[in-house]
Scaffold this motif. Structure first.
Motif, PDB file in Angstrom:
ATOM      1  N   VAL A  33       0.844  -1.200   0.000  1.00  0.00           N
ATOM      2  CA  VAL A  33       0.000   0.000   0.000  1.00  0.00           C
ATOM      3  C   VAL A  33       0.875   1.243   0.000  1.00  0.00           C
ATOM      4  CG1 VAL A  33      -1.741   1.312   1.276  1.00  0.00           C
ATOM      5  CG2 VAL A  33      -1.871  -1.189   1.199  1.00  0.00           C
ATOM      6  N   ALA A 123      -2.835  -1.054  -3.338  1.00  0.00           N
ATOM      7  CA  ALA A 123      -3.692   0.085  -2.999  1.00  0.00           C
ATOM      8  C   ALA A 123      -2.854   1.349  -2.827  1.00  0.00           C
ATOM      9  CB  ALA A 123      -4.472  -0.204  -1.718  1.00  0.00           C
ATOM     10  N   VAL A 125      -3.381   5.271  -0.827  1.00  0.00           N
ATOM     11  CA  VAL A 125      -4.188   6.169   0.005  1.00  0.00           C
ATOM     12  C   VAL A 125      -3.723   7.600  -0.236  1.00  0.00           C
ATOM     13  CG1 VAL A 125      -4.894   6.804   2.334  1.00  0.00           C
ATOM     14  CG2 VAL A 125      -4.513   4.405   1.769  1.00  0.00           C
ATOM     15  N   TYR A 184      -7.823   5.083  -2.757  1.00  0.00           N
ATOM     16  CA  TYR A 184      -8.735   5.678  -1.779  1.00  0.00           C
ATOM     17  C   TYR A 184      -8.379   7.146  -1.579  1.00  0.00           C
ATOM     18  CZ  TYR A 184     -10.560   1.114  -0.477  1.00  0.00           C
ATOM     19  OH  TYR A 184     -11.176  -0.122  -0.510  1.00  0.00           O
ATOM     20  N   LEU A 295      -9.910   1.548   3.757  1.00  0.00           N
ATOM     21  CA  LEU A 295      -8.989   0.660   3.060  1.00  0.00           C
ATOM     22  C   LEU A 295      -8.736  -0.600   3.880  1.00  0.00           C
ATOM     23  CD1 LEU A 295      -6.633  -0.047   1.036  1.00  0.00           C
ATOM     24  CD2 LEU A 295      -5.161   1.221   2.602  1.00  0.00           C
TER      25      LEU A 295
END
Length: 311
Positions: A33, A123, A125, A184, A295
């Motif tokens: 991430v 992912a 953020v 996200y 998340l």
């Protein structure tokens, strides 16, 4: 005597179990991430103790021990703590404070996009916003008109470099989503009359606050996809003997900020004289903290979220 031995073994057994829980089991997927944010320490370091102190007061988030020295945690550090899980590895992309935040976000997204083929991500953020009034766009605000909204931002960018950066950021976020990365971002903290234009990027998950009490502060509009916890209270964590271990930020009773990382930890005073309150007096509030929570819940929706990633 037997009771004392029993209690000692019980404590050792519990601590051993917690340590075992903190490590992923063999064969479990480890998620990569990326967090694009401001982290402590700053990228080019500090010129002096005075520079460090003034910079920390500017960007530090908390002074838990009330010694008038901010703890070494910036916005991105808190975001990472909320998202933390034993099965997540974080790759941080710092925002430098001597440059425009929007240009820094764009620069980092370009870097992420260029690296995806050799450094794949699960992912990303982005707990930042480029918000404006909803009234700046055709009413009512609706998802079906998103292409028109993006064209409007593109036009705004011809007059203002910040909006030019915003437009480029939207395009980069869409490219990253197309690589299969779960992105996200936040709804923003301007209230119901505002919209974070990053949420115009197709495929991005925009996160608002689940707390009804924050509706006046955290934006909520048709581009908000999910809601998650946006208010956090730091609570002290003690061991079985009442010794202070540190502070829990997300309510899982695990230590997110260890005692040793507080600014007063190195002070030449006994532990009993140090100011380690049961709770930090100030709530951490914002959609910035809802995004990492969403998340984490999404990645581990089938798991208990009370595993301690650190002790």
């Amino acid at each position: 005597m037997r009771l004392a031995i029993f209690l000692l073994l019980l404590i050792v057994n519990v601590q051993t179990n917690l340590q075992a829980q903190s490590l992923p089991a063999p064969g479990q997927k480890i998620y990569k991430v990326a967090i694009l944010d401001r982290f402590y320490p700053r990228l080019n370091g500090f010129g002096s103790d005075e520079d460090r102190t003034s910079h920390s007061w500017l960007y530090g988030m908390v002074d838990i021990d009330n010694d008038e020295v901010k703890e070494p945690f910036y916005h991105g550090d808190i975001v990472r703590m909320i998202a933390a899980h034993p099965r997540i590895t974080f790759i941080t992309y710092p925002i430098q404070d001597d440059r425009s935040p929007m240009s820094e976000i764009r620069r980092n997204l370009q870097k992420i996009n260029a690296r995806l083929q050799i450094q794949p991500l699960d992912a990303l953020v982005l707990s930042w916003e480029s918000s404006t009034l909803i009234s700046a766009f055709d009413q009512p605000l609706k998802r079906s008109s998103v292409d028109r909204y993006k064209k409007q931002i593109h036009a705004m960018g011809r007059e203002d470099p910040v909006w030019n950066d915003t437009y480029e950021i939207i395009l980069l976020l869409e490219k990253i989503v197309n690589y299969g990365v779960a992105v996200y971002t936040i709804s923003g903290n301007g209230g119901r009359g505002m919209v974070n234009t990053f949420s115009f990027a197709e495929g991005v998950v925009t996160v608002g606050a689940s707390e009804y009490e924050l509706r006046h502060y955290v934006a909520d509009n048709p581009f908000v996809d999910v809601h998650a916890q946006a208010a956090y209270e730091l609570k002290r964590v003690d061991d079985f003997e009442g010794n202070v271990l540190g502070y829990d930020i997300n309510g899982d009773h695990c230590v997110d900020i260890s005692k040793e990382r507080l600014s007063s930890a190195t002070a030449d005073t006994p532990d009993v004289d140090k100011q380690w309150p049961q709770k930090y007096w100030k709530l951490l509030i914002g959609s910035s903290f809802a995004a990492p929570a969403a998340l984490r819940s999404s990645l581990f929706s089938d798991l208990e979220l009370n595993l301690c990633s650190q002790l």
